[in-house]
Design a protein around this motif. Sequence first.
Motif, PDB file in Angstrom:
ATOM      1  N   TYR A  19       0.803  -1.225   0.000  1.00 27.87           N
ATOM      2  CA  TYR A  19       0.000   0.000   0.000  1.00 27.87           C
ATOM      3  C   TYR A  19       0.834   1.272   0.000  1.00 27.87           C
ATOM      4  O   TYR A  19       0.295   2.364  -0.155  1.00 27.87           O
ATOM      5  CB  TYR A  19      -0.942  -0.021   1.218  1.00 27.87           C
ATOM      6  CG  TYR A  19      -1.932  -1.144   1.122  1.00 27.87           C
ATOM      7  CD1 TYR A  19      -3.125  -0.989   0.425  1.00 27.87           C
ATOM      8  CD2 TYR A  19      -1.643  -2.382   1.687  1.00 27.87           C
ATOM      9  CE1 TYR A  19      -4.025  -2.037   0.312  1.00 27.87           C
ATOM     10  CE2 TYR A  19      -2.539  -3.439   1.574  1.00 27.87           C
ATOM     11  CZ  TYR A  19      -3.720  -3.260   0.881  1.00 27.87           C
ATOM     12  OH  TYR A  19      -4.600  -4.298   0.754  1.00 27.87           O
ATOM     13  N   PRO A  27       2.554  13.914   2.356  1.00 28.47           N
ATOM     14  CA  PRO A  27       1.146  13.974   1.933  1.00 28.47           C
ATOM     15  C   PRO A  27       0.725  12.772   1.096  1.00 28.47           C
ATOM     16  O   PRO A  27      -0.378  12.236   1.285  1.00 28.47           O
ATOM     17  CB  PRO A  27       1.075  15.280   1.125  1.00 28.47           C
ATOM     18  CG  PRO A  27       2.168  16.124   1.693  1.00 28.47           C
ATOM     19  CD  PRO A  27       3.277  15.166   2.007  1.00 28.47           C
ATOM     20  N   ALA A  28       1.586  12.320   0.187  1.00 29.98           N
ATOM     21  CA  ALA A  28       1.263  11.153  -0.632  1.00 29.98           C
ATOM     22  C   ALA A  28       1.151   9.895   0.223  1.00 29.98           C
ATOM     23  O   ALA A  28       0.272   9.045   0.012  1.00 29.98           O
ATOM     24  CB  ALA A  28       2.321  10.960  -1.719  1.00 29.98           C
ATOM     25  N   HIS A  29       2.029   9.771   1.197  1.00 27.18           N
ATOM     26  CA  HIS A  29       1.986   8.611   2.075  1.00 27.18           C
ATOM     27  C   HIS A  29       0.758   8.659   2.987  1.00 27.18           C
ATOM     28  O   HIS A  29       0.147   7.618   3.267  1.00 27.18           O
ATOM     29  CB  HIS A  29       3.271   8.527   2.902  1.00 27.18           C
ATOM     30  CG  HIS A  29       4.431   7.977   2.130  1.00 27.18           C
ATOM     31  ND1 HIS A  29       5.055   8.692   1.119  1.00 27.18           N
ATOM     32  CD2 HIS A  29       5.075   6.785   2.208  1.00 27.18           C
ATOM     33  CE1 HIS A  29       6.028   7.950   0.604  1.00 27.18           C
ATOM     34  NE2 HIS A  29       6.062   6.791   1.244  1.00 27.18           N
ATOM     35  N   ARG A  30       0.390   9.838   3.430  1.00 24.57           N
ATOM     36  CA  ARG A  30      -0.809   9.959   4.264  1.00 24.57           C
ATOM     37  C   ARG A  30      -2.056   9.543   3.484  1.00 24.57           C
ATOM     38  O   ARG A  30      -2.920   8.833   4.006  1.00 24.57           O
ATOM     39  CB  ARG A  30      -0.940  11.393   4.774  1.00 24.57           C
ATOM     40  CG  ARG A  30      -2.111  11.597   5.728  1.00 24.57           C
ATOM     41  CD  ARG A  30      -2.145  13.014   6.288  1.00 24.57           C
ATOM     42  NE  ARG A  30      -1.040  13.237   7.211  1.00 24.57           N
ATOM     43  CZ  ARG A  30       0.038  13.978   6.943  1.00 24.57           C
ATOM     44  NH1 ARG A  30       0.160  14.576   5.753  1.00 24.57           N
ATOM     45  NH2 ARG A  30       0.989  14.120   7.825  1.00 24.57           N
ATOM     46  N   ARG A  31      -2.145   9.982   2.238  1.00 23.30           N
ATOM     47  CA  ARG A  31      -3.296   9.594   1.417  1.00 23.30           C
ATOM     48  C   ARG A  31      -3.323   8.089   1.186  1.00 23.30           C
ATOM     49  O   ARG A  31      -4.382   7.450   1.266  1.00 23.30           O
ATOM     50  CB  ARG A  31      -3.257  10.334   0.068  1.00 23.30           C
ATOM     51  CG  ARG A  31      -3.554  11.825   0.170  1.00 23.30           C
ATOM     52  CD  ARG A  31      -3.760  12.430  -1.206  1.00 23.30           C
ATOM     53  NE  ARG A  31      -2.571  12.349  -2.039  1.00 23.30           N
ATOM     54  CZ  ARG A  31      -1.615  13.282  -2.083  1.00 23.30           C
ATOM     55  NH1 ARG A  31      -1.722  14.378  -1.343  1.00 23.30           N
ATOM     56  NH2 ARG A  31      -0.566  13.146  -2.875  1.00 23.30           N
ATOM     57  N   ALA A  32      -2.165   7.513   0.896  1.00 20.53           N
ATOM     58  CA  ALA A  32      -2.107   6.063   0.650  1.00 20.53           C
ATOM     59  C   ALA A  32      -2.427   5.273   1.912  1.00 20.53           C
ATOM     60  O   ALA A  32      -3.105   4.232   1.854  1.00 20.53           O
ATOM     61  CB  ALA A  32      -0.723   5.694   0.114  1.00 20.53           C
ATOM     62  N   ALA A  34      -4.455   5.928   4.168  1.00 22.58           N
ATOM     63  CA  ALA A  34      -5.895   5.921   4.419  1.00 22.58           C
ATOM     64  C   ALA A  34      -6.573   4.711   3.797  1.00 22.58           C
ATOM     65  O   ALA A  34      -7.667   4.313   4.222  1.00 22.58           O
ATOM     66  CB  ALA A  34      -6.527   7.207   3.888  1.00 22.58           C
ATOM     67  N   GLU A  35      -5.933   4.110   2.800  1.00 19.99           N
ATOM     68  CA  GLU A  35      -6.497   2.941   2.126  1.00 19.99           C
ATOM     69  C   GLU A  35      -5.805   1.644   2.530  1.00 19.99           C
ATOM     70  O   GLU A  35      -6.043   0.594   1.908  1.00 19.99           O
ATOM     71  CB  GLU A  35      -6.390   3.118   0.608  1.00 19.99           C
ATOM     72  CG  GLU A  35      -7.035   4.392   0.073  1.00 19.99           C
ATOM     73  CD  GLU A  35      -8.519   4.448   0.382  1.00 19.99           C
ATOM     74  OE1 GLU A  35      -9.171   3.377   0.356  1.00 19.99           O
ATOM     75  OE2 GLU A  35      -9.023   5.556   0.665  1.00 19.99           O
ATOM     76  N   ARG A  47     -10.630   4.934  11.154  1.00 25.44           N
ATOM     77  CA  ARG A  47      -9.795   5.491  10.097  1.00 25.44           C
ATOM     78  C   ARG A  47      -8.330   5.171  10.397  1.00 25.44           C
ATOM     79  O   ARG A  47      -7.986   4.791  11.519  1.00 25.44           O
ATOM     80  CB  ARG A  47      -9.985   7.007  10.019  1.00 25.44           C
ATOM     81  CG  ARG A  47      -9.405   7.744  11.200  1.00 25.44           C
ATOM     82  CD  ARG A  47      -9.793   9.215  11.213  1.00 25.44           C
ATOM     83  NE  ARG A  47     -11.087   9.381  11.870  1.00 25.44           N
ATOM     84  CZ  ARG A  47     -12.164   9.860  11.277  1.00 25.44           C
ATOM     85  NH1 ARG A  47     -12.098  10.220  10.010  1.00 25.44           N
ATOM     86  NH2 ARG A  47     -13.293   9.987  11.934  1.00 25.44           N
ATOM     87  N   TRP A 135       5.149   1.677   7.166  1.00 23.25           N
ATOM     88  CA  TRP A 135       4.726   3.078   7.230  1.00 23.25           C
ATOM     89  C   TRP A 135       5.663   3.868   8.148  1.00 23.25           C
ATOM     90  O   TRP A 135       6.060   4.993   7.819  1.00 23.25           O
ATOM     91  CB  TRP A 135       3.293   3.183   7.759  1.00 23.25           C
ATOM     92  CG  TRP A 135       2.257   2.665   6.838  1.00 23.25           C
ATOM     93  CD1 TRP A 135       1.415   1.598   7.034  1.00 23.25           C
ATOM     94  CD2 TRP A 135       1.915   3.194   5.542  1.00 23.25           C
ATOM     95  NE1 TRP A 135       0.592   1.428   5.945  1.00 23.25           N
ATOM     96  CE2 TRP A 135       0.871   2.391   5.029  1.00 23.25           C
ATOM     97  CE3 TRP A 135       2.393   4.259   4.785  1.00 23.25           C
ATOM     98  CZ2 TRP A 135       0.305   2.629   3.779  1.00 23.25           C
ATOM     99  CZ3 TRP A 135       1.825   4.498   3.539  1.00 23.25           C
ATOM    100  CH2 TRP A 135       0.797   3.692   3.045  1.00 23.25           C
TER     101      TRP A 135
END
Length: 218
Positions: A19, A27-32, A34-35, A47, A135
């Motif tokens: 993931y 920011p890109a890692h935070r968005r990823a 989330a999934e 969440r 992560w």
Amino acid sequence: MPGSSEGGAGSESYDATPYLPRRGGLPAHRRAAAECRGCPLHEEATRTVFGRGEAHARLMLVGEQPGDQEDREGVPFVGPAGRLLSRALLEAGIDEEGLYVTNAVKHFKFTSDETRKRRIHKAPSLRETLACRPWLMAELRLVSPELVIALGATAGRALLGPSFRVGADRGVPRPLPGAEEGTRVLGTVHPSAVLRARDRDAAYAGLVADLRTAADTL
């Protein structure tokens, strides 16, 4: 890739690696994140709770996992333990605005009481901690702090291995395996352990003393 069958919902792989984005900053890692479906903890949590703070902080704090309030708000260390930590940082002379704060595990693990009106914290297993470790290592790489404070046993073991013991290893900066050369880690108690302590004043004083050592190390 995120959302693929590899490591997806129902997977027993216990690995967040599929993931993680291949490029991009926090920011890109935070968005990823989330999934992320890298372990079953996502199924009950509200969440993903990713790290927050200064993108290039000299000091990173790593806790165990989000609590009930953090899970609801999506921000680490905003509950009672977070408020105690803020007070201890202030007493130790550490500017909270310049920190990066995160957890070893990004989803809240809990049990419910019989009425299901309260969610009670349950410590993550080693398997769950290791599943989420990619992560944490990505955050370490992107922030590149000079010093990492491991708050409690789960964070210490995620960073230094299963032999870490808070009582024996706290308060002493040491090289951080797998991080950039020069990055060190210092272990101490988790603020929630202070809240549970029989002698809370002594436990709090010990936390502040360790944080002062961290401040002197930078």
